[in-house]
Enzyme design. Sequence first.
Site, short mmCIF file in Angstrom:
data_model
loop_
_atom_site.label_atom_id
_atom_site.label_comp_id
_atom_site.label_asym_id
_atom_site.label_seq_id
_atom_site.Cartn_x
_atom_site.Cartn_y
_atom_site.Cartn_z
N GLY A 43 0.81 -1.21 0.00
CA GLY A 43 0.00 0.00 0.00
C GLY A 43 0.84 1.25 0.00
O GLY A 43 2.01 1.25 0.37
N THR A 44 0.23 2.35 -0.44
CA THR A 44 0.91 3.63 -0.56
C THR A 44 0.02 4.73 0.00
O THR A 44 -1.20 4.70 -0.19
CB THR A 44 1.25 3.93 -2.03
OG1 THR A 44 2.02 2.85 -2.57
CG2 THR A 44 2.04 5.22 -2.17
N THR A 45 0.62 5.70 0.68
CA THR A 45 -0.10 6.86 1.21
C THR A 45 0.60 8.14 0.78
O THR A 45 1.83 8.17 0.61
CB THR A 45 -0.19 6.81 2.74
OG1 THR A 45 1.13 6.74 3.29
CG2 THR A 45 -1.00 5.61 3.20
N THR A 221 0.20 -1.52 -5.05
CA THR A 221 -0.63 -0.33 -5.10
C THR A 221 -1.68 -0.52 -6.18
O THR A 221 -1.34 -0.88 -7.31
CB THR A 221 0.20 0.93 -5.39
OG1 THR A 221 1.21 1.07 -4.40
CG2 THR A 221 -0.66 2.18 -5.40
#
Length: 245
Positions: A43-45, A221
């Site tokens: 995941g990416t933020t 992602t």
Amino acid sequence: MSSSAYIWSTDGAVELPLQSVEIDSAKTTPLERRFEPYDFNGGTTVVIAGDDFAIAAGCTRMSTGYEILSRNQTKLFEMTDKTVLATAGCMTDVDTLRRMLSARLTQYEHGNNKVMSTSAAAQLLSVTLYYRRFFPYYCFCLVAGLDEEGRGAVYGYDAIGSFKRDEYGAMGSGQNFIMPILDNLVGHKNRQDPNHKLTAEEAVAIVKDVFVTATERDIYTGDSVEIKLIRKDGITTEIFKLKTD
């Protein structure tokens, strides 16, 4: 060490010399078992701060290895009505951290009869992470919100709570693909043209573009990106679809 054995025949006892045989310890010793407490769920933020707004965004894919566990796992947590935590990493640690912060925020609100400010929430997260420095939460944290003057503020953290305020940031598996774009479009680095302040709409469009780019290069992602726009009148949420392969 050698020993002897005897057999009996018509000629009497016959001695048979015996030789000891070396045993391969690698084949007889039990294999060592290790416990791995962490798992990277990908995941990416992304966070961006503006003059009167802040944005927190995170993709909704949760993976382990080459397996997708969920396509609808949020990575954003509304700490207050003006502060959002964005975090990726090991989801069990992320959930534990969220519960711990939620309890501390509730205690503060009941004890002080007011909601914690963004700067205080940022400090709370730092202390919470540092408390577990010898067995850290496997979380990559970003905080976005509005400060006491109503200006956008974002904070980036390492695993044990060191943090600083910045204008933008990215964490997670797609960080290396996104940060160069943010440096150019938001940070205006290595550019000669005049710099102008981004509007909220322009910042949201940039967030969508960088997640589309990361999805093309990072298998962890994808699926959707959840975007929270923080303004003085509250938080609005938008879901932007990404590739699902």
